[in-house]
Design an enzyme around this catalytic site. Structure first.
Site, mmCIF file in Angstrom:
data_model
loop_
_atom_site.group_PDB
_atom_site.id
_atom_site.type_symbol
_atom_site.label_atom_id
_atom_site.label_comp_id
_atom_site.label_asym_id
_atom_site.label_seq_id
_atom_site.Cartn_x
_atom_site.Cartn_y
_atom_site.Cartn_z
ATOM 1 N N GLU A 419 0.832 -1.224 0.000
ATOM 2 C CA GLU A 419 0.000 0.000 0.000
ATOM 3 C C GLU A 419 0.863 1.269 0.000
ATOM 4 O O GLU A 419 0.540 2.254 0.673
ATOM 5 C CB GLU A 419 -0.991 -0.012 1.164
HETATM 6 C C1 LIG Z 1 2.191 -9.849 0.889
HETATM 7 C C2 LIG Z 1 2.018 -8.887 -0.236
HETATM 8 C C3 LIG Z 1 0.731 -8.504 -0.597
HETATM 9 C C4 LIG Z 1 0.551 -7.623 -1.677
HETATM 10 N N1 LIG Z 1 -0.731 -7.333 -2.094
HETATM 11 C C5 LIG Z 1 -0.895 -6.626 -3.257
HETATM 12 C C6 LIG Z 1 -2.209 -6.449 -3.824
HETATM 13 O O1 LIG Z 1 -3.214 -6.895 -3.276
HETATM 14 N N2 LIG Z 1 -2.303 -5.813 -5.006
HETATM 15 C C7 LIG Z 1 -1.218 -5.306 -5.659
HETATM 16 O O2 LIG Z 1 -1.376 -4.712 -6.728
HETATM 17 N N3 LIG Z 1 0.024 -5.413 -5.119
HETATM 18 C C8 LIG Z 1 0.215 -6.082 -3.958
HETATM 19 N N4 LIG Z 1 1.471 -6.252 -3.429
HETATM 20 C C9 LIG Z 1 2.600 -5.582 -4.057
HETATM 21 C C10 LIG Z 1 3.111 -4.425 -3.207
HETATM 22 O O3 LIG Z 1 2.226 -3.363 -3.277
HETATM 23 C C11 LIG Z 1 4.519 -4.106 -3.711
HETATM 24 O O4 LIG Z 1 5.363 -5.071 -3.162
HETATM 25 C C12 LIG Z 1 4.969 -2.726 -3.334
HETATM 26 O O5 LIG Z 1 4.272 -1.787 -4.081
HETATM 27 C C13 LIG Z 1 6.467 -2.523 -3.592
HETATM 28 O O6 LIG Z 1 6.807 -2.939 -4.866
HETATM 29 P P1 LIG Z 1 8.036 -3.948 -5.083
HETATM 30 O O7 LIG Z 1 7.925 -5.012 -4.071
HETATM 31 O O8 LIG Z 1 8.074 -4.338 -6.487
HETATM 32 O O9 LIG Z 1 9.290 -3.088 -4.712
HETATM 33 P P2 LIG Z 1 10.101 -2.108 -5.677
HETATM 34 O O10 LIG Z 1 9.189 -1.110 -6.282
HETATM 35 O O11 LIG Z 1 10.936 -2.929 -6.578
HETATM 36 O O12 LIG Z 1 11.013 -1.376 -4.627
HETATM 37 C C14 LIG Z 1 12.124 -2.012 -3.979
HETATM 38 C C15 LIG Z 1 12.654 -1.041 -2.944
HETATM 39 O O13 LIG Z 1 13.058 0.178 -3.568
HETATM 40 C C16 LIG Z 1 12.365 1.285 -3.016
HETATM 41 N N5 LIG Z 1 12.080 2.246 -4.086
HETATM 42 C C17 LIG Z 1 11.389 2.042 -5.229
HETATM 43 N N6 LIG Z 1 11.323 3.164 -5.955
HETATM 44 C C18 LIG Z 1 11.974 4.117 -5.254
HETATM 45 C C19 LIG Z 1 12.253 5.486 -5.476
HETATM 46 N N7 LIG Z 1 11.830 6.131 -6.552
HETATM 47 N N8 LIG Z 1 12.948 6.154 -4.538
HETATM 48 C C20 LIG Z 1 13.371 5.547 -3.413
HETATM 49 N N9 LIG Z 1 13.144 4.246 -3.156
HETATM 50 C C21 LIG Z 1 12.448 3.537 -4.055
HETATM 51 C C22 LIG Z 1 11.104 0.689 -2.436
HETATM 52 O O14 LIG Z 1 10.555 1.491 -1.400
HETATM 53 C C23 LIG Z 1 11.615 -0.634 -1.901
HETATM 54 O O15 LIG Z 1 12.250 -0.434 -0.678
HETATM 55 C C24 LIG Z 1 1.678 -7.103 -2.353
HETATM 56 C C25 LIG Z 1 2.960 -7.476 -1.960
HETATM 57 C C26 LIG Z 1 3.139 -8.371 -0.931
HETATM 58 C C27 LIG Z 1 4.516 -8.792 -0.576
#
Ligand SMILES: Cc1cc2nc3c(=O)[nH]c(=O)nc-3n(C[C@H](O)[C@H](O)[C@H](O)COP(=O)(O)OP(=O)(O)OC[C@H]3O[C@@H](n4cnc5c(N)ncnc54)[C@H](O)[C@@H]3O)c2cc1C
Length: 633
Positions: A419
Site C-alpha cells: 500500500e
Molecule cells: C504480501 C504482499 C501482498 C501484496 N498485495 C498486493 C495487492 O493486493 N495488489 C497489488 O497490486 N500489489 C500487492 N502487493 C505488491 C506491493 O504493493 C509491492 O510489493 C509494493 O508496491 C512494492 O513494490 P516492489 O515489491 O516491487 O518493490 P520495488 O518497487 O521494486 O522497490 C524495492 C525497494 O526500492 C524502493 N524504491 C522504489 N522506488 C523508489 C524510489 N523512486 N525512490 C526511493 N526508493 C524507491 C522501495 O521502497 C523498496 O524499498 C503485495 C505485496 C506483498 C509482498
C-alpha cells in the site's frame, strides 16, 4: 503483450505518469499541507474530533466480532496451516464483514471510516491474516472505488453481491511494476463494440486466489494511459496461476493472476478511460487508513505483553521492568501507543468529516504508524528475550503461555512495504509538501521556460508570494503565553508551532540552494518529511490529551503524562532531523553506495558459500541493465 510495452520506462516518464495521476487541486483545507508551509492550523485538529455517538448496530456488530474472534478463531492454527478455514470465511460473510463499507441501501453495514477502523483494530489485535483478507477486499478491492466512483448501475450490480460475501482483490503489481506504475504492461485493447480485451499477468494479488471480483489496472496500448476495470473471476480467460507464500501472513490468499483475452464490458470501466491511477490514488486516501489502525492495535497488544512480562520476569534480583534499560523502553512504548491511536482516530475522523483534504494525513498515518508499530514489535521481541523468538506452539508445548510475538513480528513487517512503501510514501508526501512552492517557483527552474518569460511572468509571482511569506516564517507567537488552554502541554504546542515555521524555512532554503536537483536529494527531503510526520503525531497526541482534560475524563492526567513524554521524545528526534538537514554525510554516502554497487568492495563479500540463486539474480539484473542501456541508445 506489445513489444514496445516491455521497454523500461525512463525516470522522466515515470515522473510524468505520477504527476498526471496526482490530484492537482487542493479544494479543502489540510492540516499537514499548511504545516509544511509553516502555518500551524491548530483549528483543523483541535478540538480533537469526538467519537461520534455510538450506534447500537455498530456496538452489536463489534461485540459479535469480538465474541467470534475469541471463541471461533485459532490464529496460531491459521498461521501453522497457512489457510483460513472456509467455515471462518463463511461466518465472516454471514456477519456481513465483507460489506462493512457497503452502504446500507445495498445490504451492507454502512460503517463510517472510524467504525471500520475500530473493527480493524479489534481484528489486528489477534489475527493479521483476517485483517488482510478483509482489508485487501474492503480498503483497496472493489467496495471502496465502487463507493467513490461507481455508476448507479455498477453499484446496483456489485454492492449486494459484496455485502453477501463476494470477496474482491486489487490487481496493480506486475513483475516489473512495484512502486512504479508507469511500467505497467497489462493491456486493455478496445474492441469494435467498445468493450475491452484484457491481457497480462498480475503479481502478488492479495485475495486473488479466492476472489470473485477484481479491480484490475491496465494500460491502453494506443494512449498509454491506465484504466481501472471491475473483472469477474468466472469470465473466460481469468486464471489463477500460482499461490505465493511469504515470511508472515501465512494464510494470505495471494497469487499470480493471468488475464488472457478477457472480454470486459465497457460498463465495467471505473471512473473513466485513462483515469485508473487517479482512481487508485484517491481510493488509497481512505484505503490506506486501515494500516494505521492495525498498527495502533498492534502497539496496544505489544504494550500489554511487555507490561505483564516485565512485571513477571525476574532477573538479577528484580522484575526486568525495574531495570532502567527496559523501563525506558516501556515508557516509550506506552507514549508511542497513545500517539498511534491518536493519529489513527484523527485521520479516520477527518475522512468521515468529508470537508478536509486528507491525502497527506492518510499517507503520513500509514508511513508513521507502520514504522512505529514495527519498532514496537521489535522491542517486544527484545523484552520477551528468547521467548520473543520462540513460536507460540513451541512455548505451549513446553508448558508456557503461547504468546505469539514471533508470529506478530512476521505478520507485521509487510506493512512497511505494501500500500505504498515507506520510501514511496515519503516521496509522495515530499511532492505534496512542496506543491505550493512548485506552483509559485517551479517554472523559474524549468529549463524549458525562456529567460524572458521567467523575468516577465514568473519573477513578479515569485516576489509577490515570498516577499510576504518568507519574513512571516520568522515571526510568530510561539514564545508568548499562547495556547494556555492546553495547561501543562501548552509549551509543546508552542514548540510545534515554532517548529512548523522552522521546517517551512528549511524547505525553502533547500529549494533555493538545490533548485530542481532537490528532487534527487531524497535523504534531505525525507528528513523534512519526517519532521512533518513527527509534528503531526505530536499534535494529534496533544490534541487528544487536551480533549480528555477538557472532558474531565477519568484518564485525563494519564493522557497528559503520556502526551508529555511522547512530545519530549519527538522534540529530541525532530532536533536531530534539523541537525541532519544542516549537516550530513549524504553525498559521501551516496558516493560510497555507487562504488559498492559497481563492485569496488566485492572483497568485503569474501568467505561466503556460493549460492546459485544469487548468481541467477545477478545475471537477470545485468540482463535488465543491458536491456535498459539498449533502450536508451
Ligand atoms: C504480501 C504482499 C501482498 C501484496 N498485495 C498486493 C495487492 O493486493 N495488489 C497489488 O497490486 N500489489 C500487492 N502487493 C505488491 C506491493 O504493493 C509491492 O510489493 C509494493 O508496491 C512494492 O513494490 P516492489 O515489491 O516491487 O518493490 P520495488 O518497487 O521494486 O522497490 C524495492 C525497494 O526500492 C524502493 N524504491 C522504489 N522506488 C523508489 C524510489 N523512486 N525512490 C526511493 N526508493 C524507491 C522501495 O521502497 C523498496 O524499498 C503485495 C505485496 C506483498 C509482498
Amino acid at each position: 503483450m506489445a513489444e514496445d510495452q516491455k521497454k523500461p520506462i525512463s525516470a522522466a516518464e515515470a515522473r510524468q505518469v505520477a504527476e498526471e495521476a496526482r490530484e492537482s487541486e487542493w479544494k479543502s483545507p489540510s492540516f499537514l499541507k499548511e504545516l509544511f508551509l509553516g502555518n500551524f492550523r491548530l483549528d483543523l485538529i483541535h478540538p480533537f474530533p469526538a467519537a461520534p455517538p455510538e450506534r447500537p448496530e455498530f456496538r452489536a456488530f463489534y461485540e459479535k466480532m469480538k465474541d467470534f474472534l475469541v471463541k471461533e478463531v485459532d490464529s496460531d492454527a491459521i498461521d501453522r496451516e497457512g489457510k483460513i478455514p472456509p467455515r471462518i470465511v463463511k461466518r465472516l460473510a454471514e456477519m456481513g464483514a465483507f460489506g462493512m463499507k457497503v452502504p446500507k441501501e445495498y445490504g451492507g453495514l454502512g460503517l463510517t471510516q472510524r467504525e471500520y477502523g475500530e473493527i480493524m483494530k479489534l481484528l489486528s489485535s489477534q489475527d493479521g491474516n483476517l485483517v488482510v483478507l478483509l482489508s485487501a477486499h474492503q480498503s483497496i478491492g472493489v467496495p471502496q472505488p465502487l463507493k467513490l466512483f461507481g455508476t448507479p448501475e455498477q453499484k446496483k450490480k456489485y454492492f449486494p453481491r459484496i455485502a453477501a460475501g463476494a470477496i474482491s482483490a486489487f490487481a496493480l503489481t506486475e513483475p516489473h511494476v512495484g512502486s512504479d506504475p508507469a511500467n505497467l504492461s497489462t493491456s486493455a485493447t478496445r474492441t469494435p463494440e467498445g468493450d475491452y480485451l484484457l491481457n497480462g499477468e498480475k503479481l502478488w494479488c492479495t485475495n486473488g486466489t479466492v476472489a470473485d471480483l477484481f479491480v484490475v489496472m491496465a494500460k491502453h496500448p494506443d494512449t498509454k494511459k491506465i484504466s481501472a476495470f471491475i473483472v469477474e473471476k468466472d469470465w473466460p480467460g481469468v486464471e489463477v496461476v500460482i499461490r505465493c507464500h511469504f515470511m508472515g501472513l501465512k494464510a494470505i490468499e495471494n497469487g499470480v493472476i493471468r488475464f488472457k483475452n478477457v472480454r470486459v464490458p465497457k460498463e465495467n470501466l471505473l471512473l473513466a478511460e485513462g483515469r485508473g491511477l487517479k482512481l487508485a490514488l484517491v481510493t488509497l486516501n481512505t484505503g490506506r487508513l486501515t494500516l494505521p489502525a492495525s498498527s495502533a492495535a498492534f502497539g496496544k497488544r505489544c504494550l500489554e505483553i511487555c507490561r505483564i512480562w516485565s512485571n513477571e520476569r525476574i532477573q538479577w534480583g528484580q522484575p526486568i521492568g525495574r531495570h532502567d534499560a527496559i523501563a525506558q523502553l516501556i515508557a516509550e512504548m506506552a507514549a508511542t501507543t497513545f500517539a498511534l491511536d491518536a493519529v489513527t482516530d484523527l485521520a479516520s475522523s477527518m475522512a468521515d468529516m468529508h470537508d478536509r483534504d486528507i491525502r497527506l494525513e492518510a499517507a503520513v498515518a500509514k508511513m508513521w504508524n507502520s514504522e512505529e508499530g514495527w519498532r514496537l514489535i521489535d522491542r517486544t521481541v527484545q523484552i520477551r528475550g528468547g521467548r520473543g523468538y520462540e513460536t507460540a506452539d513451541s512455548l505451549r508445548a513446553r508448558g508456557e503461555p503461547g504468546i505469539p510475538v514471533e508470529r506478530m513480528m512476521r505478520d507485521f513487517r509487510i506493512n512497511l512495504i505494501f500500500e505504498g512503501s515507506s520510501e514511496i510514501m515519503r516521496l509522495f508526501i515530499a511532492r505534496e509538501a512542496l506543491d505550493r512552492h512548485l506552483a509559485v517557483a517551479g517554472d523559474l527552474f524549468n529549463p524549458k521556460v525562456s529567460r524572458s518569460d521567467k523575468i516577465r511572468k514568473l519573477l513578479p509571482k515569485f516576489v509577490g508570494f515570498y516577499a510576504k511569506w518568507y519574513p512571516t516564517r520568522w515571526v510568530g507567537w510561539s514564545h508568548s503565553p499562547r495556547y494556555a488552554e492546553f495547561g501543562p502541554l501548552a509549551g509543546h504546542i508552542r514548540y510545534a508551532e515554532r517548529a512548523s515555521r522552522h521546517l517551512a524555512r528549511a524547505i525553502f532554503h533547500m529549494m533555493a540552494r538545490y533548485g530542481p536537483k532537490l528532487e534527487k536529494k531524497q535523504a534531505l527531503l525525507f528528513r523534512a518529511v519526517d519532521i512533518g510526520a513527527d509534528l503531526f503525531a505530536m499534535s494529534a497526541a496533544l490534541s487528544r490529551a487536551q480533549a480528555m482534560r477538557a472532558a474531565h475524563g477519568p484518564h485525563a492526567a494519564d493522557a497528559v503524562e503520556l502526551a508529555d513524554v511522547f512530545s519530549r521524545m519527538m522534540r529530541r528526534r525532530i532536533a536531530q532531523h534539523f541537525r541532519g538537514i544542516r549537516s550530513n554525510d549524504d553525498v559521501r554516502k551516496y558516493r560510497t553506495a555507487r562504488r559498492v554497487l559497481e563492485g569496488s568492495h566485492l572483497w568485503l563479500e569474501d568467505g561466503l558459500t556460493p549460492t546459485s540463486e544469487l548468481e541467477k539474480l545477478a545475471v537477470s539484473a545485468y540482463a535488465q541493465k543491458e536491456e535498459k542501456e539498449l533502450a536508451t541508445i
